[in-house]
Design a protein around this motif. Structure first.
Motif, short mmCIF file in Angstrom:
data_model
loop_
_atom_site.label_atom_id
_atom_site.label_comp_id
_atom_site.label_asym_id
_atom_site.label_seq_id
_atom_site.Cartn_x
_atom_site.Cartn_y
_atom_site.Cartn_z
N VAL A 131 0.82 -1.21 0.00
CA VAL A 131 0.00 0.00 0.00
C VAL A 131 0.85 1.26 0.00
CG1 VAL A 131 -1.59 1.36 1.44
CG2 VAL A 131 -2.02 -1.08 1.05
N GLU A 132 1.95 1.24 0.77
CA GLU A 132 2.79 2.43 0.86
C GLU A 132 3.63 2.68 -0.40
OE1 GLU A 132 4.99 -0.83 3.27
OE2 GLU A 132 2.96 -0.32 2.64
N ASN A 133 3.64 1.69 -1.29
CA ASN A 133 4.42 1.84 -2.52
C ASN A 133 3.57 2.20 -3.74
OD1 ASN A 133 6.80 1.20 -1.17
ND2 ASN A 133 6.58 -1.00 -1.55
N PHE A 134 2.27 2.40 -3.54
CA PHE A 134 1.41 2.75 -4.67
C PHE A 134 1.79 4.12 -5.22
CE2 PHE A 134 -1.22 -0.81 -4.12
CZ PHE A 134 -2.20 -0.82 -5.11
N GLU A 135 1.80 4.20 -6.53
CA GLU A 135 2.03 5.47 -7.21
C GLU A 135 0.73 5.92 -7.88
OE1 GLU A 135 5.35 4.93 -9.83
OE2 GLU A 135 6.77 4.61 -8.18
N HIS A 136 0.75 7.11 -8.45
CA HIS A 136 -0.45 7.67 -9.06
C HIS A 136 -1.04 6.73 -10.11
CE1 HIS A 136 -3.21 10.66 -10.71
NE2 HIS A 136 -2.78 10.32 -11.91
N ASN A 137 -0.21 6.16 -10.98
CA ASN A 137 -0.70 5.27 -12.03
C ASN A 137 -1.32 3.99 -11.46
OD1 ASN A 137 0.08 7.02 -14.02
ND2 ASN A 137 2.02 5.99 -14.46
N ASP A 138 -0.76 3.52 -10.35
CA ASP A 138 -1.32 2.32 -9.70
C ASP A 138 -2.74 2.62 -9.17
OD1 ASP A 138 1.09 0.83 -10.03
OD2 ASP A 138 1.94 1.91 -8.33
N ILE A 139 -2.89 3.81 -8.60
CA ILE A 139 -4.21 4.22 -8.08
C ILE A 139 -5.22 4.32 -9.22
CG2 ILE A 139 -5.51 6.07 -6.98
CD1 ILE A 139 -3.84 4.75 -4.94
N THR A 140 -4.82 4.98 -10.31
CA THR A 140 -5.76 5.14 -11.43
C THR A 140 -6.08 3.80 -12.09
OG1 THR A 140 -3.90 5.67 -12.90
CG2 THR A 140 -5.09 7.52 -11.92
N ASP A 141 -5.12 2.88 -12.11
CA ASP A 141 -5.39 1.53 -12.64
C ASP A 141 -6.46 0.83 -11.79
OD1 ASP A 141 -3.58 1.84 -14.65
OD2 ASP A 141 -1.98 0.67 -13.70
N PHE A 142 -6.34 0.98 -10.48
CA PHE A 142 -7.33 0.39 -9.58
C PHE A 142 -8.72 0.99 -9.81
CE2 PHE A 142 -9.50 1.23 -5.44
CZ PHE A 142 -10.03 -0.04 -5.26
N LEU A 143 -8.77 2.31 -9.89
CA LEU A 143 -10.06 2.99 -10.09
C LEU A 143 -10.67 2.62 -11.44
CD1 LEU A 143 -9.13 6.51 -8.66
CD2 LEU A 143 -10.61 4.79 -7.59
N TRP A 144 -9.83 2.50 -12.45
CA TRP A 144 -10.32 2.11 -13.77
C TRP A 144 -10.90 0.69 -13.74
CZ3 TRP A 144 -11.57 4.67 -17.93
CH2 TRP A 144 -11.75 3.99 -19.14
N GLU A 145 -10.24 -0.20 -13.00
CA GLU A 145 -10.72 -1.58 -12.92
C GLU A 145 -12.08 -1.66 -12.24
OE1 GLU A 145 -9.33 -5.50 -10.49
OE2 GLU A 145 -7.94 -4.83 -12.07
N ILE A 146 -12.25 -0.97 -11.11
CA ILE A 146 -13.54 -1.06 -10.41
C ILE A 146 -14.63 -0.31 -11.18
CG2 ILE A 146 -12.54 -1.47 -8.12
CD1 ILE A 146 -12.98 1.46 -7.46
N LYS A 147 -14.24 0.71 -11.95
CA LYS A 147 -15.22 1.40 -12.80
C LYS A 147 -15.73 0.46 -13.88
CE LYS A 147 -15.77 5.46 -15.80
NZ LYS A 147 -16.23 4.73 -16.99
N ASN A 148 -14.82 -0.30 -14.49
CA ASN A 148 -15.21 -1.26 -15.53
C ASN A 148 -16.03 -2.42 -14.98
OD1 ASN A 148 -14.00 0.19 -17.59
ND2 ASN A 148 -12.06 -0.92 -17.45
N GLU A 149 -15.93 -2.64 -13.67
CA GLU A 149 -16.74 -3.68 -13.04
C GLU A 149 -18.17 -3.20 -12.78
OE1 GLU A 149 -14.56 -4.74 -9.55
OE2 GLU A 149 -13.07 -5.91 -10.64
N GLY A 150 -18.43 -1.93 -13.11
CA GLY A 150 -19.79 -1.42 -12.99
C GLY A 150 -20.05 -0.52 -11.79
N LEU A 151 -18.98 -0.07 -11.13
CA LEU A 151 -19.16 0.82 -9.99
C LEU A 151 -19.77 2.15 -10.45
CD1 LEU A 151 -18.43 0.50 -6.94
CD2 LEU A 151 -16.51 2.04 -7.38
N LYS A 152 -20.82 2.58 -9.78
CA LYS A 152 -21.52 3.81 -10.16
C LYS A 152 -20.68 5.04 -9.81
CE LYS A 152 -26.13 1.84 -9.78
NZ LYS A 152 -27.44 1.88 -9.09
N PRO A 153 -20.90 6.16 -10.54
CA PRO A 153 -20.10 7.36 -10.31
C PRO A 153 -20.04 7.81 -8.85
CG PRO A 153 -21.38 7.62 -12.30
CD PRO A 153 -21.83 6.33 -11.67
#
Length: 294
Positions: free
Chosen positions: A47-69
């Motif tokens: 968790v302490e090693n996450f960078e900006h791109n890692d965070i956006t990759d995570f958010l993109w994945e859960i968005k594609n799974e159908g997470l509402k805005p």
């Protein structure tokens, strides 16, 4: 390496005590973090090693799974607060959430009832037995004050002054507010209290079941559904519908928006302003219908 179990416990305490967030909000943050930690484990990234791109990759994945805005927005806010906490605790040096861009959330105008529908709903409750009288008193008070359902079912005798028609509520973020109510609600509460049989159990709670227990939000919601059906109202009604109706009717009657904000317990006036949009929509409709050049 960060001790996640201890860090989560410390973070939850931090947002409740220092940030003043409600317990339910803190639990939602905890749930969001659990999803995030599962992802981190899957990607084998501390968790302490996450960078900006890692965070956006995570958010993109859960968005594609159908997470509402709205849920995505809350997840982003959870991560922002969590990484700010890690910075404060000097567990990390750079915050990977600094440049996150919030998703556009479609405006959602709350459902509400007209004054006539509220009147039909309230008067359809036959004030005969203790349960019906309790339901009528609860609905009258809900519409008179704009309480949240959790505030209504947890209302205690120590929170209400029936002589002065005021009640005291500890709302979200442990913020206390005083709310006036009218004689109609007062009269029905008094009728209910005369019918309310002495019971062992939740003695300090005003609204209780026949068994003397505090009424649950699910039970109250079920009772409201039945009452609405009997009143011939086909709209999808929840206890929050009466809160929305309360706010909109006050504003359309000329109440100051800051007064309504205080009554509802909103920390920001921008939250209350959604009710003015309801009136704006009505004004636009009337203009279109009656103006000769519309």
């Amino acid at each position: 390496m960060i001790d996640l179990k201890k860090t989560i416990a410390d973070f939850i305490s931090y947002i409740i005590i220092e940030k003043g967030l409600a317990k339910n909000t803190a639990l939602a943050y905890k749930s969001d973090l659990s999803k995030f930690f599962v992802y981190a484990q899957k990607k084998n990234i501390a968790v302490e090693n996450f960078e900006h791109n890692d965070i956006t990759d995570f958010l993109w994945e859960i968005k594609n799974e159908g997470l509402k805005p709205r849920s995505l927005y809350r997840m982003m806010e959870t991560l922002r607060q969590f990484y700010k906490f890690l910075i404060v605790e000097e567990l990390i040096k750079t915050n990977p959430t600094v440049y996150l861009t919030a998703p556009k959330i479609p405006e959602h105008l709350p459902g509400m009832l007209s004054s006539e529908e509220v009147d039909a709903l309230l008067t359809s409750v036959s004030a005969t037995d203790e349960t019906n009288i309790r339901n009528r008193a609860m609905l009258e008070l809900l519409y008179a004050t704009g309480l949240r359902v959790s505030e209504l079912i947890n209302l205690k005798f120590s929170n209400i002054n029936l002589e002065e028609c005021f009640l005291k509520v500890l709302g979200k973020g442990s913020k206390e507010r005083l709310i006036p109510f009218g004689n109609k609600a007062k009269d029905f509460i008094n009728v209910y209290l005369k019918k309310r049989k002495p019971k062992s159990g939740e003695e300090d709670n005003i609204f209780i079941t026949r068994l003397g227990k505090k009424i649950s939000r699910i039970e109250f919601w079920r009772q409201l559904k039945n009452i609405a059906k009997n009143a011939g109202i086909v709209k999808n009604i929840t206890p929050h519908t009466l809160r929305h109706s309360f706010a909109s009717h006050l504003l359309s009657g000329g109440a100051d928006i800051r007064f309504v904000q205080e009554m509802l317990g909103h920390s920001s006036i921008s939250t209350t302003q959604i009710y003015t949009h309801l009136d704006n929509a009505k004004i636009k409709s009337q203009h279109k219908k009656f103006h000769p050049r519309s």
